[in-house]
Design a protein around this motif. Structure first.
Motif, PDB file in Angstrom:
ATOM      1  N   TYR A   1      -5.410   3.465   2.863  1.00  0.00           N
ATOM      2  CA  TYR A   1      -4.900   2.099   2.718  1.00  0.00           C
ATOM      3  C   TYR A   1      -5.586   1.137   3.696  1.00  0.00           C
ATOM      4  O   TYR A   1      -5.804  -0.026   3.350  1.00  0.00           O
TER       5      TYR A   1
ATOM      6  N   TYR B   1       0.814  -1.221   0.000  1.00  0.00           N
ATOM      7  CA  TYR B   1       0.000   0.000   0.000  1.00  0.00           C
ATOM      8  C   TYR B   1       0.849   1.273   0.000  1.00  0.00           C
ATOM      9  O   TYR B   1       0.457   2.287   0.572  1.00  0.00           O
ATOM     10  N   TYR B   2       1.994   1.204  -0.661  1.00  0.00           N
ATOM     11  CA  TYR B   2       2.842   2.384  -0.854  1.00  0.00           C
ATOM     12  C   TYR B   2       2.794   2.781  -2.319  1.00  0.00           C
ATOM     13  O   TYR B   2       2.722   1.923  -3.205  1.00  0.00           O
ATOM     14  N   SER B   3       2.895   4.087  -2.568  1.00  0.00           N
ATOM     15  CA  SER B   3       2.923   4.601  -3.933  1.00  0.00           C
ATOM     16  C   SER B   3       4.318   4.438  -4.519  1.00  0.00           C
ATOM     17  O   SER B   3       5.264   4.055  -3.818  1.00  0.00           O
ATOM     18  N   LYS B   4       4.446   4.789  -5.780  1.00  0.00           N
ATOM     19  CA  LYS B   4       5.752   4.744  -6.434  1.00  0.00           C
ATOM     20  C   LYS B   4       6.732   5.711  -5.771  1.00  0.00           C
ATOM     21  O   LYS B   4       7.937   5.523  -5.851  1.00  0.00           O
ATOM     22  N   ASN B   5       6.199   6.747  -5.124  1.00  0.00           N
ATOM     23  CA  ASN B   5       7.034   7.731  -4.415  1.00  0.00           C
ATOM     24  C   ASN B   5       7.336   7.295  -2.984  1.00  0.00           C
ATOM     25  O   ASN B   5       7.780   8.116  -2.178  1.00  0.00           O
ATOM     26  N   ASN B   6       7.058   6.035  -2.687  1.00  0.00           N
ATOM     27  CA  ASN B   6       7.309   5.470  -1.361  1.00  0.00           C
ATOM     28  C   ASN B   6       6.517   6.180  -0.260  1.00  0.00           C
ATOM     29  O   ASN B   6       6.999   6.355   0.850  1.00  0.00           O
ATOM     30  N   LYS B   7       5.306   6.597  -0.608  1.00  0.00           N
ATOM     31  CA  LYS B   7       4.407   7.237   0.356  1.00  0.00           C
ATOM     32  C   LYS B   7       3.220   6.307   0.588  1.00  0.00           C
ATOM     33  O   LYS B   7       2.668   5.745  -0.366  1.00  0.00           O
ATOM     34  N   ARG B   8       2.839   6.141   1.840  1.00  0.00           N
ATOM     35  CA  ARG B   8       1.688   5.288   2.169  1.00  0.00           C
ATOM     36  C   ARG B   8       0.438   5.875   1.527  1.00  0.00           C
ATOM     37  O   ARG B   8       0.208   7.080   1.585  1.00  0.00           O
ATOM     38  N   LEU B   9      -0.339   5.031   0.880  1.00  0.00           N
ATOM     39  CA  LEU B   9      -1.542   5.489   0.200  1.00  0.00           C
ATOM     40  C   LEU B   9      -2.593   5.973   1.193  1.00  0.00           C
ATOM     41  O   LEU B   9      -2.766   5.381   2.269  1.00  0.00           O
ATOM     42  N   ASN B  10      -3.277   7.054   0.803  1.00  0.00           N
ATOM     43  CA  ASN B  10      -4.440   7.479   1.582  1.00  0.00           C
ATOM     44  C   ASN B  10      -5.449   6.337   1.566  1.00  0.00           C
ATOM     45  O   ASN B  10      -5.576   5.629   0.572  1.00  0.00           O
TER      46      ASN B  10
END
Length: 165
Positions: free
Chosen positions: A105, A94-103
């Motif tokens: 999730y 559940y991380y984006s390509k930018n290594n940020k946790r998805l809203n």
């Protein structure tokens, strides 16, 4: 167990982050719209995407004891597309390509857990069509659309309830 049909929608005030979710469930599509028992629930600290998921999960939890299979009508492209995105979302934790946790999730995880328990078929409805272009499904879906919008306009203070529209 019954195979049920679920109509689900939500309406949110993005400035106040308050929304109302609405759903109703039927056994078949021959329902007289005047007989639809629409359930409403207020959600706080929400967004439009989050509200659609919250409303669907609330509805599925309520009907889960009644069914093993449900056809869900929604105007949320996110919900319709989630099953196809599952593998990638889980693989990336559940991380984006930018290594940020998805809203949202946690709601995605809850969604996948729920569809593992209840066989769901998700069908996309085009919301807000002119009346002359609506088919039977669109007219039934407009009941939850209208109920959630009316509840938001009225800004009811109750947390949940049901009503006939």
């Amino acid at each position: 167990m019954n195979n049920l049909i679920l109509f689900s929608d939500g309406s949110v005030n993005t400035q106040r982050k308050i929304g109302y979710g609405a759903y109703f469930v039927v056994n078949d599509l021959s329902l007289n719209p005047a007989d639809a028992e629409i359930k409403l629930k207020r959600f706080e600290h929400t967004s439009s995407t989050k509200l659609e998921l919250q409303t669907l999960l609330w509805a599925l939890k309520e009907i889960k004891p009644l069914t093993s299979s449900v056809t869900v009508y929604t105007d949320s492209q996110n919900i319709v597309g989630l099953p196809g995105r599952r593998h990638r979302l889980e693989q990336n934790n559940y991380y984006s390509k930018n290594n940020k946790r998805l809203n949202n999730y946690e709601l995605y995880q809850e969604f996948f857990n729920m569809i593992d328990q209840v066989d769901c078929n998700f069908l996309k409805v085009t919301g807000h069509l002119p009346s002359k272009l609506k088919n039977r499904i669109d007219r039934l879906f407009s009941l939850v659309d209208k109920a959630s919008r009316n509840a938001l306009r009225a800004n009811k203070t109750s947390s949940s309830g049901s009503a006939k529209f």
